[in-house]
Scaffold this motif. Structure first.
Motif, PDB file in Angstrom:
ATOM      1  N   PHE A 108       0.812  -1.216   0.000  1.00 13.36           N
ATOM      2  CA  PHE A 108       0.000   0.000   0.000  1.00 13.36           C
ATOM      3  C   PHE A 108       0.843   1.262   0.000  1.00 13.36           C
ATOM      4  O   PHE A 108       0.393   2.316  -0.456  1.00 13.36           O
ATOM      5  N   THR A 121      -6.638   4.503  -3.425  1.00 16.35           N
ATOM      6  CA  THR A 121      -5.624   5.083  -4.321  1.00 16.35           C
ATOM      7  C   THR A 121      -6.228   6.116  -5.275  1.00 16.35           C
ATOM      8  O   THR A 121      -5.741   7.244  -5.376  1.00 16.35           O
ATOM      9  N   GLY A 127       1.011   2.500  -3.443  1.00 14.17           N
ATOM     10  CA  GLY A 127      -0.199   3.150  -3.934  1.00 14.17           C
ATOM     11  C   GLY A 127      -0.308   4.591  -3.461  1.00 14.17           C
ATOM     12  O   GLY A 127      -0.632   5.486  -4.234  1.00 14.17           O
ATOM     13  N   TYR A 143      -9.185  -0.287  -4.194  1.00 16.51           N
ATOM     14  CA  TYR A 143      -8.235   0.672  -4.756  1.00 16.51           C
ATOM     15  C   TYR A 143      -8.928   1.854  -5.420  1.00 16.51           C
ATOM     16  O   TYR A 143      -8.355   2.939  -5.510  1.00 16.51           O
TER      17      TYR A 143
END
Length: 444
Positions: A44, A273, A47, A269
């Motif tokens: 992560f 993100t 990201g 995501y």
């Protein structure tokens, strides 16, 4: 035999059984959680950094919009590499043992992440910088491709059948804990002056992977091998090429497992993100606010996972997956509308609600996927399903950013994308509940 306890191709013969205990299950699930938390922390970080810093330091020759797309494309490369890791470590886990595969994966991702922390920028070494960044992301992806499937497999195979939901949920908690650690680390370094953050501050969370790796290896070395795998060794029931058998004998189960896992990977995501980039670059919200939103959402996610793991033991992980998919589809438009109010409190609550909703399905993904495949194919089947779903959805932040540009900043195409993922996962849960298999184990 009930509809949810069918015999799958290659299932363990009725005459053989493995012995599991609640005490071993708790210890192994905790070890799986620790390693998975480190893996997701490392994964992560990339990201968050892709949304905040890589576009400016590693793709400096591009205009801002193109640089953001390039950073998200690099982020997506890790997902494309994950099926390779599933093949390699699935073979190792189903042939040589779950434990050695998990030790290798945790070392591999820890080293790759730490090296990103010392990688020179484009200004220092030119085009070699983004190329090396892509290479390290590939190594991260390969390692994660083998990690999650092995952690879930080991946790499930050590657990009594009636308690698999709660123990399979523990590796899932590694995801929000990894989010808390990675977002928390970036929230701290974002307090630095912008010049210090760009020059060295952003590197500190990546360098922290080295000491965290030592802790994870120490804990994982104490984990015993799966009793079901030990029983397969005695009976010589291991598949020679597990992935090939998955594609030939259990391809329908593979497709159902992929569908059920799609929301937990791709949807997550989109709401982390992509949402960080959307809030900061399109809506003009502060980066710190968006990162802090993921922190609050991670806390909500932990609570949802703990509760849904227990609920799955009563109603079945497939049914819970259906609920999570439908709930996320219903909340998709409201979540984006609330973020677009730009009210800081409302933004944070909306992110928490969206991620909490999709976590209903994610909480039970490990239990459902593990029970879709027999023990001799389980590591490979679970890893392939989860990571093929990841490969297909890993570029969604990139796609969502492209849609945003195409439709002049309108969010509705991205919302429709999220709704599509949600309904696909609900379908996977509906079918998966009817295809679950039962291992021959004895709980003591």
């Amino acid at each position: 035999m009930s509809k949810t306890e069918q015999t799958a191709p290659g299932a363990t013969p009725p005459g053989t059984s493995a012995v599991v205990t609640g005490q071993d299950a708790a210890r192994v699930a905790f070890a799986a959680f620790v390693g998975t938390a480190l893996e997701w922390y490392d994964y992560f970080l990339f990201g968050t950094a892709a949304a905040l810093v890589f576009n400016r330091l590693y793709f400096t020759t591009l205009d801002p919009a193109a640089a953001t797309l390039a950073a998200f494309a690099t982020f997506g490369v890790g997902f494309a590499a994950r099926p390779v890791g599933a093949l390699v470590f699935g073979w190792l886990g189903d042939r040589m043992g779950r434990r050695p595969a998990l030790l290798i994966t945790v070392v591999m991702i820890g080293v790759a992440t730490g090296l990103i922390g010392v990688l020179p920028s484009y200004a220092a070494i030119g085009v070699a910088a983004p190329l090396l960044l892509v290479l390290l992301r590939l190594l991260q992806g390969i390692a994660v491709g083998g990690e999650w499937g092995g952690a879930v497999t080991l946790a499930v195979e050590h657990a009594p059948p009636e308690k698999r939901g709660r123990y399979a949920a523990l590796p899932q908690i590694g995801s929000p804990v990894g989010t808390l650690l990675s977002s928390g680390a970036f929230a701290l370094v974002l307090l630095l002056p912008s010049g210090s953050f760009d020059s060295w501050g952003w590197r500190l969370p990546f360098l922290a992977a080295f000491p965290l790796l030592g802790i994870a290896v120490y804990i994982r070395r104490k984990v015993e091998e799966s009793p079901l795998f030990d029983e397969m060794l005695k009976q010589d029931e291991r598949a020679k090429v597990p992935a090939l058998d998955v594609f030939r004998q259990a391809w329908g189960r593979l497709l159902v497992a992929m569908a059920s896992a799609t929301l937990g990977v791709g949807g997550f995501y989109l709401l982390t993100t992509f949402m960080i980039s959307y809030g900061a670059d399109t809506l003009g919200l502060s980066r710190s606010l968006m990162v802090n939103g993921t922190l609050v959402a991670a806390v909500a996610q932990i609570a949802v996972i703990l509760v849904m793991g227990r609920v799955a033991e009563r109603f079945g992980p497939g049914r819970v997956t259906v609920w999570g998919g439908l709930l996320t589809a219903l909340l998709a438009f409201p979540v984006f509308w609330l973020v677009e109010t730009k009210n800081p409190v409302v933004v944070v609550l909306a992110m928490a609600a969206g991620i909490g909703a999709l976590s209903v399905a994610y909480a039970v993904s490990g239990a459902l996927l593990a029970e879709l495949f027999p023990a001799r194919l389980r590591y490979s089947g679970v890893a392939l399903a989860y990571n093929l779903a990841g490969a297909l959805t890993g570029f969604l932040p990139f796609l969502a950013s492209a849609l945003l540009g195409t439709f002049d900043g309108a969010s509705w195409p991205v919302v429709l994308l999220l709704i599509g993922l949600s309904l696909l996962t609900a379908l996977g849960g509906f079918l998966g509940e009817r295809m679950r298999v039962r291992d021959n184990v004895v709980a003591v």
